[in-house]
Design an enzyme around this catalytic site. Structure first.
Site, PDB file in Angstrom:
ATOM      1  CG  HIS A   1       0.835  -2.586   3.212  1.00  0.00           C
ATOM      2  ND1 HIS A   1       2.035  -1.810   3.349  1.00  0.00           N
ATOM      3  CD2 HIS A   1       1.512  -3.614   2.360  1.00  0.00           C
ATOM      4  CE1 HIS A   1       2.931  -2.355   2.985  1.00  0.00           C
ATOM      5  NE2 HIS A   1       2.623  -3.422   2.265  1.00  0.00           N
TER       6      HIS A   1
ATOM      7  CB  SER B   1       6.400  -1.941   0.222  1.00  0.00           C
ATOM      8  OG  SER B   1       6.676  -2.261   1.412  1.00  0.00           O
TER       9      SER B   1
ATOM     10  CG  ASN C   1       1.072   6.715   1.450  1.00  0.00           C
ATOM     11  OD1 ASN C   1       1.915   5.898   1.296  1.00  0.00           O
ATOM     12  ND2 ASN C   1       0.882   7.582   2.570  1.00  0.00           N
TER      13      ASN C   1
ATOM     14  CG  HIS D   1       8.391  -6.397   1.926  1.00  0.00           C
ATOM     15  ND1 HIS D   1       9.489  -5.980   1.632  1.00  0.00           N
ATOM     16  CD2 HIS D   1       7.354  -5.652   2.283  1.00  0.00           C
ATOM     17  CE1 HIS D   1       9.507  -4.539   1.869  1.00  0.00           C
ATOM     18  NE2 HIS D   1       8.186  -4.196   2.177  1.00  0.00           N
TER      19      HIS D   1
ATOM     20  CG  HIS E   1      10.968  -2.931   7.252  1.00  0.00           C
ATOM     21  ND1 HIS E   1      10.411  -3.997   6.572  1.00  0.00           N
ATOM     22  CD2 HIS E   1      10.788  -1.849   6.432  1.00  0.00           C
ATOM     23  CE1 HIS E   1      10.054  -3.626   5.243  1.00  0.00           C
ATOM     24  NE2 HIS E   1      10.463  -2.334   5.165  1.00  0.00           N
TER      25      HIS E   1
ATOM     26  CB  ALA F   1       6.323   2.161  -0.718  1.00  0.00           C
TER      27      ALA F   1
ATOM     28  CG  MET G   1       8.011   3.196   8.325  1.00  0.00           C
ATOM     29  SD  MET G   1       6.738   2.361   8.788  1.00  0.00           S
ATOM     30  CE  MET G   1       5.468   3.519   8.886  1.00  0.00           C
ATOM     31  CB  SER G   2      12.870   0.885   4.308  1.00  0.00           C
ATOM     32  OG  SER G   2      12.407   1.410   3.223  1.00  0.00           O
TER      33      SER G   2
ATOM     34  CE1 TYR H   1       7.214  -3.273   9.648  1.00  0.00           C
ATOM     35  CE2 TYR H   1       8.208  -1.322   8.997  1.00  0.00           C
ATOM     36  CZ  TYR H   1       7.490  -2.180   8.809  1.00  0.00           C
ATOM     37  OH  TYR H   1       7.059  -2.542   7.385  1.00  0.00           O
ATOM     38  CD  GLU H   2      10.084  -6.963   8.786  1.00  0.00           C
ATOM     39  OE1 GLU H   2       9.562  -7.827   8.469  1.00  0.00           O
ATOM     40  OE2 GLU H   2      10.778  -6.234   8.444  1.00  0.00           O
TER      41      GLU H   2
END
Ligand code: HPA
Length: 263
Positions: free
Chosen positions: A238, A31, A226, A62, A84, A114, A202-203, A86-87
């Site tokens: 985001h 990201s 963050n 992305h 990902h 990230a 998440m990756s 979650y996609e």
């Protein structure tokens, strides 16, 4: 276990596009880090949607294309945009760039992402070389084989030293993989800290596991975008990923170029 069968057709298409054989390295851009693409000389862009069997990415920040070109005179490929869970992709699909890299004859893989800092000594904008990965739930066993065998990243220390040699502020730590898409609760982050995690994202875990299984030399780097939930009072969104990435994009590009030459 071998590469998924559909990869043959994706790779055949890529070879028709005149991608050089056996690129020195592949880079998966996380990201906000897609701007690394601008450091690639003589770029050839191939949209993911044109590659047979390639999923498309839907995450803001992305893009979705493969870039072939040179960095420091070495042929490389970069995946600008990743997949990902979650996609809606299964774990194997999220590792497609790794399978493609392997099938194209790459043997060095540099993965970026990230991540939110759990370690309170970290600051937004820090880079962290990943030296171990954990999952928040072991039933998330990406490809159904024993991960302990592949959860060892001997190149992490070398990568950290190369970064320090460039004068970059760089951390080293444990990445905890969550499936998302929501950010964590502050109680979860407290628990993850007790478990020994330094950053959350998440990756990357499925990609790293597959890369290790396929014996690609790999290094993964997190950009701390963050502080994780509850570490500060700031609201998570985001937008800050983009801001943090923007602030470190030159350092990140320097580090990746160094890794391409010296890993
Ligand atoms: N949590 C999970 N994934 C993330 C975060 C976070 O705080 N920041 C960037 N990716």
């Amino acid at each position: 276990m071998s590469l998924p069968e559909f990869i043959d057709e994706s790779v055949a298409y890529l070879k028709e596009q005149d991608i050089p054989e056996n690129p020195e390295a592949a880079v998966i851009l996380g990201s906000g880090l897609g701007s690394f693409g601008k450091s690639i000389s003589d770029p050839l862009f191939i949209n993911y949607e044109d590659i047979p069997h390639f999923p498309s990415t839907s995450v803001k920040g992305h893009d979705g294309r493969l870039i072939s070109g040179t960095v420091n005179g070495k042929n490389i490929i970069a995946f600008s945009g990743r997949f990902h869970h979650y996609e809606g992709y299964d774990f194997e699909e999220t590792a497609i760039p790794v399978y493609i890299a392997k099938a194209l004859g790459v043997n060095k893989l540099i993965i970026s992402n990230a991540a939110g800092a759990i370690n309170t000594d970290f600051e937004v904008g820090d880079l962290m070389v990943i030296d171990s990965v954990m999952r928040h739930n072991k039933s998330i066993s990406p490809m159904g084989y024993p991960q302990h065998r592949y959860n060892h990243y001997p190149l992490a220390d070398k990568a950290r030293k190369l970064a320090a040699g460039l004068g970059l502020a760089v951390q080293r730590g444990t990445y905890i993989y969550v499936t998302g898409p929501n950010y964590e609760s502050k109680a979860e982050i407290r628990a993850f800290r007790k478990m020994g995690a330094d950053a959350v994202g998440m990756s990357t875990a499925p990609e790293l596991f597959e890369a290790a299984r396929l014996r690609l030399k790999s290094v993964a780097i997190s950009l701390i975008s963050n502080m994780a939930s509850g570490v500060t009072r700031d609201k998570l969104d985001h937008e800050e990923v983009k801001i943090a990435a923007e602030s470190r994009k030159e350092d990140f590009a320097k580090l990746v170029s160094k890794l391409i030459l010296e890993l």
